[in-house]
Design a protein around this motif. Structure first.
Motif, PDB file in Angstrom:
ATOM      1  N   LYS A 139       0.852  -1.196   0.000  1.00 13.07           N
ATOM      2  CA  LYS A 139       0.000   0.000   0.000  1.00 13.07           C
ATOM      3  C   LYS A 139       0.893   1.255   0.000  1.00 13.07           C
ATOM      4  N   TYR A 140       1.374   1.595  -1.183  1.00 13.89           N
ATOM      5  CA  TYR A 140       2.299   2.737  -1.287  1.00 13.89           C
ATOM      6  C   TYR A 140       1.611   4.063  -0.979  1.00 13.89           C
ATOM      7  N   ASP A 141       0.270   4.128  -1.169  1.00 17.69           N
ATOM      8  CA  ASP A 141      -0.400   5.421  -0.992  1.00 17.69           C
ATOM      9  C   ASP A 141      -0.744   5.695   0.475  1.00 17.69           C
ATOM     10  N   ILE A 142      -0.031   5.062   1.384  1.00 18.34           N
ATOM     11  CA  ILE A 142      -0.264   5.286   2.822  1.00 18.34           C
ATOM     12  C   ILE A 142       0.013   6.738   3.220  1.00 18.34           C
ATOM     13  N   ALA A 143       0.918   7.396   2.490  1.00 11.71           N
ATOM     14  CA  ALA A 143       1.189   8.828   2.728  1.00 11.71           C
ATOM     15  C   ALA A 143       1.714   9.425   1.423  1.00 11.71           C
ATOM     16  N   PRO A 144       1.482  10.729   1.199  1.00 13.63           N
ATOM     17  CA  PRO A 144       1.959  11.336  -0.054  1.00 13.63           C
ATOM     18  C   PRO A 144       3.480  11.182  -0.190  1.00 13.63           C
ATOM     19  N   GLY A 145       3.910  10.868  -1.386  1.00  6.80           N
ATOM     20  CA  GLY A 145       5.349  10.846  -1.679  1.00  6.80           C
ATOM     21  C   GLY A 145       6.045   9.524  -1.384  1.00  6.80           C
ATOM     22  N   VAL A 146       5.370   8.588  -0.705  1.00  2.00           N
ATOM     23  CA  VAL A 146       6.049   7.321  -0.369  1.00  2.00           C
ATOM     24  C   VAL A 146       6.430   6.589  -1.653  1.00  2.00           C
ATOM     25  N   GLU A 147       5.477   6.507  -2.582  1.00  2.00           N
ATOM     26  CA  GLU A 147       5.754   5.769  -3.818  1.00  2.00           C
ATOM     27  C   GLU A 147       6.806   6.485  -4.673  1.00  2.00           C
ATOM     28  N   GLU A 148       6.729   7.832  -4.717  1.00  2.00           N
ATOM     29  CA  GLU A 148       7.620   8.591  -5.605  1.00  2.00           C
ATOM     30  C   GLU A 148       9.040   8.704  -5.053  1.00  2.00           C
ATOM     31  N   PHE A 149       9.156   8.957  -3.743  1.00  2.48           N
ATOM     32  CA  PHE A 149      10.474   9.354  -3.232  1.00  2.48           C
ATOM     33  C   PHE A 149      11.132   8.362  -2.269  1.00  2.48           C
ATOM     34  N   ALA A 150      10.369   7.374  -1.781  1.00  2.00           N
ATOM     35  CA  ALA A 150      11.004   6.409  -0.870  1.00  2.00           C
ATOM     36  C   ALA A 150      11.292   5.131  -1.642  1.00  2.00           C
ATOM     37  N   HIS A 151      12.377   4.479  -1.307  1.00  7.35           N
ATOM     38  CA  HIS A 151      12.687   3.187  -1.930  1.00  7.35           C
ATOM     39  C   HIS A 151      12.000   2.081  -1.141  1.00  7.35           C
ATOM     40  N   TYR A 152      11.777   0.948  -1.843  1.00  5.97           N
ATOM     41  CA  TYR A 152      11.172  -0.232  -1.220  1.00  5.97           C
ATOM     42  C   TYR A 152      11.962  -1.439  -1.699  1.00  5.97           C
ATOM     43  N   ILE A 153      12.367  -2.295  -0.774  1.00  7.47           N
ATOM     44  CA  ILE A 153      13.274  -3.386  -1.147  1.00  7.47           C
ATOM     45  C   ILE A 153      12.586  -4.749  -1.237  1.00  7.47           C
ATOM     46  N   GLY A 154      11.253  -4.768  -1.115  1.00  4.49           N
ATOM     47  CA  GLY A 154      10.541  -6.048  -1.026  1.00  4.49           C
ATOM     48  C   GLY A 154      10.209  -6.721  -2.351  1.00  4.49           C
ATOM     49  N   THR A 155      10.628  -6.122  -3.478  1.00  2.64           N
ATOM     50  CA  THR A 155      10.427  -6.763  -4.786  1.00  2.64           C
ATOM     51  C   THR A 155      11.778  -6.740  -5.506  1.00  2.64           C
ATOM     52  N   PRO A 156      11.984  -7.650  -6.464  1.00  2.00           N
ATOM     53  CA  PRO A 156      13.251  -7.625  -7.200  1.00  2.00           C
ATOM     54  C   PRO A 156      13.503  -6.263  -7.853  1.00  2.00           C
ATOM     55  N   ASN A 157      12.463  -5.693  -8.466  1.00  2.00           N
ATOM     56  CA  ASN A 157      12.610  -4.371  -9.090  1.00  2.00           C
ATOM     57  C   ASN A 157      13.008  -3.307  -8.093  1.00  2.00           C
ATOM     58  N   GLY A 158      12.292  -3.310  -6.963  1.00  2.00           N
ATOM     59  CA  GLY A 158      12.552  -2.318  -5.909  1.00  2.00           C
ATOM     60  C   GLY A 158      13.963  -2.464  -5.366  1.00  2.00           C
ATOM     61  N   ALA A 159      14.411  -3.701  -5.173  1.00  2.00           N
ATOM     62  CA  ALA A 159      15.748  -3.928  -4.621  1.00  2.00           C
ATOM     63  C   ALA A 159      16.817  -3.471  -5.614  1.00  2.00           C
ATOM     64  N   MET A 160      16.579  -3.713  -6.918  1.00  2.00           N
ATOM     65  CA  MET A 160      17.563  -3.305  -7.923  1.00  2.00           C
ATOM     66  C   MET A 160      17.594  -1.777  -8.085  1.00  2.00           C
ATOM     67  N   LYS A 161      16.406  -1.154  -7.990  1.00  2.00           N
ATOM     68  CA  LYS A 161      16.361   0.322  -8.072  1.00  2.00           C
ATOM     69  C   LYS A 161      17.103   0.927  -6.878  1.00  2.00           C
TER      70      LYS A 161
END
Ligand SMILES: Cc1cc2nc3c(=O)[nH]c(=O)nc-3n(C[C@H](O)[C@H](O)[C@H](O)COP(=O)(O)OP(=O)(O)OC[C@H]3O[C@@H](n4cnc5c(N)ncnc54)[C@H](O)[C@@H]3O)c2cc1C
Length: 400
Positions: A109-131
């Motif tokens: 649920k990235y939309d838990i707060a504004p900007g989480v999806e755009e500006f915070a990294h997330y490591i729980g997916t292969p894509n997220g970890a590589m980014k």
């Protein structure tokens, strides 16, 4: 022959499929639907940003072993299910079932707060970890303050703690630690609550780590907004940040929330009894993260959830397989094990150090609850990874 359709083939779904075939032989036709052909050992994703692992080191194609064990693997995305017609609709056709197992894991649920999806990294997916890996390469050239943590409603705090300590170690290895102000942010009532109301010594051990590694920590607080260079907490504190990694909450996947006849909870989880059978639909079962788990505590100030880790995901997959076979054989008594009474088995990597967490029950009351630190190296976490990949590659689903 009855047909069991399992949606989701990871810790929970793959175990359920293999156990149904191992114990039931030809009693059931088992169809496993997963959008990914790969099994991924998610716990090792925390090492990918630091180049300790590549995705190929921690994943393998699961179709070969499934087919060898008699499971029909369908690589497709399940879109909806009609539980009256007993039909799963996917992007590759429809599948009728006698029993359905929902093992679809979470949606973030990235939309838990504004900007989480755009500006915070997330490591729980292969894509997220590589980014995140790429972002750290850039960060190295121009280091500055860092914010790592879990948002309000999150449950997977353990992985965020692991990333924090691995980040601290990496900063020292890169010789930039002195240029970085490191902040830890968590909704937990206290450090080391982990969404399970803590463990003996957990709080003092984590406070000790924070002091030893000079990490500023903020408990009982949520994320108000994330900006490119700032994280604003719900208590108004503004933290400067040149790199942010946050663990947002998990909710049920679209397949569940788009299927009204599944009678899921508002968060998209499947309401089951201690036998992991749907409370209202007797031929629907759930295992792993898809299970609705009630919190055994009330967060003091900021809401957060409980972690749904690999061991209970695997265990509930086994229980579901056993119970489907019992029901098919006309047995009345089903196997029961409440989620909170499954043993707590976890290894928290702290950056080439680790803490082994073991309890006889995930939730209190517990009669055994141990946190054993190992400051020499993270042998156990590495062994666990090797063991789990070895047993899953060979389809040894009956092993713990
Ligand atoms: C970064 C991170 C670190 C972690 N570290 C640890 C750890 O150290 N120890 C530990 O015990 N646990 C850890 N966990 C938790 C662990 O990964 C989970 O408990 C486990 O993955 C849950 O298994 P699952 O089968 O329920 O769901 P998942 O592993 O999420 O699998 C769900 C499967 O369903 C499939 N799927 C979903 N929707 C559909 C659809 N509509 N159609 C078809 N297929 C679908 C997906 O492709 C996936 O294969 C960690 C989690 C994260 C995110």
């Amino acid at each position: 022959m009855k047909t069991t359709v399992i949606v989701g083939g990871s810790f929970a779904g793959m175990t359920a499929a293999l156990e149904l075939k191992r114990k039931g032989k030809n009693e059931h036709r088992v169809i496993l639907i997963d959008k990914s052909p790969l099994f991924l050992f998610i716990p090792s994703l925390i090492w990918v940003p630091f180049k300790r692992r590549d995705i190929k080191d921690i994943s393998f194609r699961k179709d070969t072993i499934l087919q060898r064990k008699g499971v029909e693997f369908v690589q497709a995305e399940a879109l909806t299910v009609d539980t009256q017609k007993q039909l799963v609709v996917t992007d590759k056709g429809e599948f009728a079932y006698d029993h359905l197992v929902v093992a679809t894991g979470p949606k973030v649920k990235y939309d838990i707060a504004p900007g989480v999806e755009e500006f915070a990294h997330y490591i729980g997916t292969p894509n997220g970890a590589m980014k995140t890996r790429k972002a750290l390469e850039e960060f190295k050239k121009n280091p500055g303050p860092v914010v790592i943590g879990a948002t309000q409603n999150a449950g997977c705090m353990g992985a965020a703690y692991e990333f924090l300590f691995n980040m601290e170690k990496w900063l020292r290895e890169q010789n930039i630690r002195k240029k970085v102000d490191l902040h830890w942010v968590t909704p937990e009532d206290y450090l080391g609550h982990f969404g399970i109301d803590g463990m003996p010594l957990a709080e003092s051990m984590l406070k000790g780590f924070m002091k030893m590694f000079n990490i500023h920590f903020h408990t009982q607080v949520g994320i108000g907004e994330v900006k490119e260079d700032q994280v604003i907490l719900t208590d108004g504190t503004v933290l400067e940040s040149r790199f942010t990694m946050l663990m947002p909450p998990f909710i049920g996947v679209d397949f569940v929330t788009h299927s009204p006849s599944l009678l899921a909870t508002p968060n998209g989880y499947i309401p089951v009894g201690d036998d992991y059978r749907h409370r209202e639909l007797p031929n629907v079962w759930a295992a792993g993260i898809a299970v609705d788990v009630k919190l055994p505590f009330t967060p003091a100030k900021v809401p957060f959830a409980s972690p749904k880790t690999g061991y209970p995901s695997d265990e509930t997959g086994k229980i579901v397989a056993e119970n489907i076979l019992r029901v098919s054989r006309g047995e009345q008594k089903l196997k029961e094990k409440a989620w909170g009474k499954i043993p707590g088995v976890c290894i928290m990597d702290c950056g080439k150090k680790e803490v082994i967490i073991f309890s006889n029950h995930l939730f209190k009351p517990r009669t055994i609850a141990l946190m054993i630190p190992n400051v020499l190296y993270d042998f156990s976490k590495i062994l666990l990874e090797k063991y789990f990949l070895w047993k899953t590659r060979r389809g040894f689903s009956y092993l713990p």
